[in-house]
Each structure stands twice: as structure tokens, then as C-alpha cells.
Design a protein around this motif. Sequence first.
Motif, mmCIF file in Angstrom:
data_model
loop_
_atom_site.group_PDB
_atom_site.id
_atom_site.type_symbol
_atom_site.label_atom_id
_atom_site.label_comp_id
_atom_site.label_asym_id
_atom_site.label_seq_id
_atom_site.Cartn_x
_atom_site.Cartn_y
_atom_site.Cartn_z
ATOM 1 N N PRO A 24 -65.427 10.038 -18.242
ATOM 2 C CA PRO A 24 -65.672 8.667 -18.696
ATOM 3 C C PRO A 24 -65.762 7.633 -17.570
ATOM 4 O O PRO A 24 -66.172 6.510 -17.804
ATOM 5 N N SER A 95 -72.692 10.890 -17.566
ATOM 6 C CA SER A 95 -71.408 10.317 -17.975
ATOM 7 C C SER A 95 -70.788 11.192 -19.065
ATOM 8 O O SER A 95 -71.497 11.852 -19.842
ATOM 9 N N ASP A 97 -69.551 13.981 -21.243
ATOM 10 C CA ASP A 97 -70.029 15.363 -21.294
ATOM 11 C C ASP A 97 -71.550 15.335 -21.444
ATOM 12 O O ASP A 97 -72.078 14.576 -22.268
ATOM 13 N N ILE A 100 -73.511 15.349 -24.995
ATOM 14 C CA ILE A 100 -73.489 14.249 -25.965
ATOM 15 C C ILE A 100 -74.397 13.129 -25.449
ATOM 16 O O ILE A 100 -74.071 12.480 -24.448
ATOM 17 N N PHE A 101 -75.517 12.916 -26.120
ATOM 18 C CA PHE A 101 -76.489 11.879 -25.732
ATOM 19 C C PHE A 101 -76.790 11.948 -24.234
ATOM 20 O O PHE A 101 -76.876 10.917 -23.556
ATOM 21 N N SER A 125 -65.631 13.759 -22.537
ATOM 22 C CA SER A 125 -66.484 12.751 -23.165
ATOM 23 C C SER A 125 -65.728 11.438 -23.340
ATOM 24 O O SER A 125 -64.502 11.416 -23.520
ATOM 25 N N SER A 126 -66.476 10.347 -23.359
ATOM 26 C CA SER A 126 -65.853 9.026 -23.566
ATOM 27 C C SER A 126 -65.170 8.939 -24.928
ATOM 28 O O SER A 126 -64.260 8.136 -25.105
ATOM 29 N N PHE A 177 -71.588 5.659 -30.820
ATOM 30 C CA PHE A 177 -71.985 5.426 -29.425
ATOM 31 C C PHE A 177 -73.177 4.464 -29.388
ATOM 32 O O PHE A 177 -73.888 4.290 -30.380
ATOM 33 N N LEU A 178 -73.464 3.942 -28.214
ATOM 34 C CA LEU A 178 -74.753 3.315 -27.886
ATOM 35 C C LEU A 178 -75.175 2.199 -28.832
ATOM 36 O O LEU A 178 -76.364 1.981 -29.020
ATOM 37 N N ARG A 205 -65.495 0.724 -21.493
ATOM 38 C CA ARG A 205 -65.207 1.284 -20.165
ATOM 39 C C ARG A 205 -63.882 2.046 -20.142
ATOM 40 O O ARG A 205 -63.022 1.829 -19.267
ATOM 41 N N ALA A 206 -63.738 2.954 -21.107
ATOM 42 C CA ALA A 206 -62.519 3.767 -21.175
ATOM 43 C C ALA A 206 -62.278 4.436 -19.839
ATOM 44 O O ALA A 206 -63.196 5.016 -19.243
ATOM 45 N N GLN A 233 -71.395 -0.121 -22.632
ATOM 46 C CA GLN A 233 -70.381 0.860 -22.189
ATOM 47 C C GLN A 233 -69.152 0.845 -23.087
ATOM 48 O O GLN A 233 -68.019 0.832 -22.618
ATOM 49 N N ALA A 234 -69.418 0.845 -24.386
ATOM 50 C CA ALA A 234 -68.309 0.798 -25.339
ATOM 51 C C ALA A 234 -68.663 1.648 -26.538
ATOM 52 O O ALA A 234 -69.843 1.830 -26.865
HETATM 53 C C1 LIG Z 1 -75.919 7.825 -23.010
HETATM 54 S S1 LIG Z 1 -74.372 7.837 -23.857
HETATM 55 C C2 LIG Z 1 -73.537 9.055 -22.959
HETATM 56 C C3 LIG Z 1 -72.289 9.569 -23.617
HETATM 57 C C4 LIG Z 1 -71.566 10.569 -22.720
HETATM 58 N N1 LIG Z 1 -72.366 11.758 -22.545
HETATM 59 C C5 LIG Z 1 -70.156 10.930 -23.234
HETATM 60 O O1 LIG Z 1 -69.918 12.108 -23.532
HETATM 61 O O2 LIG Z 1 -69.307 10.063 -23.273
HETATM 62 C C6 LIG Z 1 -73.688 6.328 -23.312
HETATM 63 C C7 LIG Z 1 -72.719 5.750 -24.330
HETATM 64 O O3 LIG Z 1 -71.495 6.442 -24.263
HETATM 65 C C8 LIG Z 1 -70.425 5.559 -24.469
HETATM 66 N N2 LIG Z 1 -69.633 5.506 -23.225
HETATM 67 C C9 LIG Z 1 -69.895 6.120 -22.050
HETATM 68 N N3 LIG Z 1 -68.900 5.921 -21.174
HETATM 69 C C10 LIG Z 1 -67.970 5.186 -21.823
HETATM 70 C C11 LIG Z 1 -66.687 4.694 -21.464
HETATM 71 N N4 LIG Z 1 -66.160 4.921 -20.275
HETATM 72 N N5 LIG Z 1 -66.002 3.968 -22.390
HETATM 73 C C12 LIG Z 1 -66.507 3.766 -23.626
HETATM 74 N N6 LIG Z 1 -67.722 4.217 -24.024
HETATM 75 C C13 LIG Z 1 -68.438 4.912 -23.127
HETATM 76 C C14 LIG Z 1 -71.037 4.208 -24.810
HETATM 77 O O4 LIG Z 1 -71.212 4.159 -26.218
HETATM 78 C C15 LIG Z 1 -72.367 4.293 -24.113
HETATM 79 O O5 LIG Z 1 -73.305 3.427 -24.713
#
Ligand SMILES: C[S@@+](CC[C@H](N)C(=O)[O-])C[C@H]1O[C@@H](n2cnc3c(N)ncnc32)[C@H](O)[C@@H]1O
Length: 276
Positions: A24, A95, A97, A100-101, A125-126, A177-178, A205-206, A233-234
Motif C-alpha cells: 500500500p 501498488s 497487489d 487487483i485493478f 493490497s490496500s 476502489f477508484l 493513503r493507508a 488514493q482512498a
Molecule cells: C489502480 S487501483 C490499484 C489497487 C491495488 N492493486 C491494491 O491492491 O491495492 C488504485 C486504487 O487503489 C486504492 N488504493 C491504492 N493504494 C491505496 C492506499 N495506500 N490507501 C487507500 N487506498 C489505496 C484506491 O482506491 C486507488 O484509487
Amino acid sequence: MTFPNDIPMHPVRTGAVYFVGAGPGSPDLLTVRAARVLARAGRVVFAGSLVPKEAMVILSPEAKWVDSAGMTREEIVDSLVEGANRGEVVVRLASGDPAIFGAMAEMTTELEKRGIAWEVVPGVSSVFASAAALGRDLTLPEVSQTVILTRTAGRTPMPEGEELESLARHKATLVIFLSIDRIEELVDRLTSVLPENTPAAVVARASWPDEVLVQGDLSTIALMVRAAKIYRQALMIVGRVLDARLRETARSRLYAADFGHGFRDPKEGNPPPVDP
Ligand SMILES: C[S@@+](CC[C@H](N)C(=O)[O-])C[C@H]1O[C@@H](n2cnc3c(N)ncnc32)[C@H](O)[C@@H]1O
């Protein structure tokens, strides 16, 4: 970084592309394997909008770091292929895993066409970093035993049947997400199915130093998110698992005193004939 010699280590191959989950954001949430691959990398292609290079570069200071934020898919694939053909250990740093997206398939299929070997290194994963930041379960006995990871349509449309309203009808734990920039729309759509007092939390930003947690319910969360100035990022977690009162009362059968299993005899009465 050194590890005891008797831990079996996965081999790292030159001329191959590694899709590495960066976790994350906090570098100490990388897996050991991810850290080892990064330490050997000649090139790291990273998503600059989500992966904090400053925190990660220490693991791979000699590598060429390429920010893919401004690149097209073809340019990213070309950079990965160029590194692999030079015999480098190439990392595509995603970012969380990569599964996931993570837009992995559109790159791995191109690498296969060009005969380049690739491998995936999973990451935290976040969704799990967010649950950890909240200190909450995503599943609770008799409250929710299902977690749905989803998003709402942005430029990527949602497949038929995966509309937020139909997912919310399951009353499972929802992780969205997203979509935080559309928080008002999320709340409108969710409250067309779920009660307004359904608990909801947003984690931004976890695991980063400036992590933000916002906790409320569907009637309050949008205002709270706007007040906290969270726009990206939330992710949002919605469901009765976040209800503090249910947390007090939910108890698993697995650890119940009257429940015996292969590793422990029941302390009292007979084991009930149910799964843990
Ligand atoms: C393209 S996706 C990637 C997700 C990533 N593969 C995962 O497993 O966390 C990006 C989204 O993941 C979430 N995200 C990624 N990093 C984050 C974090 N540190 N804190 C909170 N949400 C996060 C947000 O919803 C962001 O819009």
C-alpha cells in the motif's frame, strides 16, 4: 537485507519481467520476495501516482527508475521488453497487489507474444492495509462472511450485473476502489438499497505517513470525506462489519469453548455439527 540461510528463497531470473506488488505504500509492507527482486532489479517501471518512489528507491538504488504515469501501454511494454532483452531483472511495480485493478493481463499477453518470461510477486493490497489501519475485521460471524471488491464506472465501464446497487443487495462487506472522487454518487446509489445508518469508512493513503481515516455511516461519510479533502488514493468500506456493537457480540464457533475440532477437544458439552 539478510535472511537466515535455511529460509528457502525463490530464484530471481535475469531477462525476466516481475510484476511486483509494492504493497500500500510503506516500504516495510513489501514482501521479502518483493524486496529481494527489487534488490536485483536493473529497471523498475512504477506507477508514480500510486507507488511512492522515494520510499522504495532505497531497495534498488542502482536500477533505472521509470515513472509510467505519463506513458501509454505500448510504451510501458516497450520499456519492459527493452530491459528484459538486455538481460536485466525487470520490475513492473504495481501498488498493493498486482491482481487487483493492476492491468496485468494487457502487459503479460504482450510479453508472451514477444517471448519474454514473466512472473508475479504478490503484495499487500490496500484493502488489507485499510482494514489494518481501522483495526477491523472485514468478516464477522453471522454478520458478513463475504467481501466484495469493486469500483464504480469511471472511464472503465462496469460489466452488466455489477452495478453498485445489485452488489449492495447482498449485504456483504463492500470495498470500493477508484471511486472516492464520486463519493456523493456512491452514497446516493448505496442508500437506494441500504439503510442510511449503515456504517462506512474511508481510508486514504493507508500506511503512508499522511494516512487519513474517516469513519461514519452512509448519512455522514460524504461530508466527512469532503471535509478531510480526500479526492484520491482512498477506498471506502461499507457494511455492518464496521458496526461497533456487532463487533462486541460476534463470536466465531471455531474458538467457542463447547466446540471441538481436530486440534482441540470441547471444554464443555458436545461439539455442535456445524462448520467453524
Ligand atoms: C489502480 S487501483 C490499484 C489497487 C491495488 N492493486 C491494491 O491492491 O491495492 C488504485 C486504487 O487503489 C486504492 N488504493 C491504492 N493504494 C491505496 C492506499 N495506500 N490507501 C487507500 N487506498 C489505496 C484506491 O482506491 C486507488 O484509487
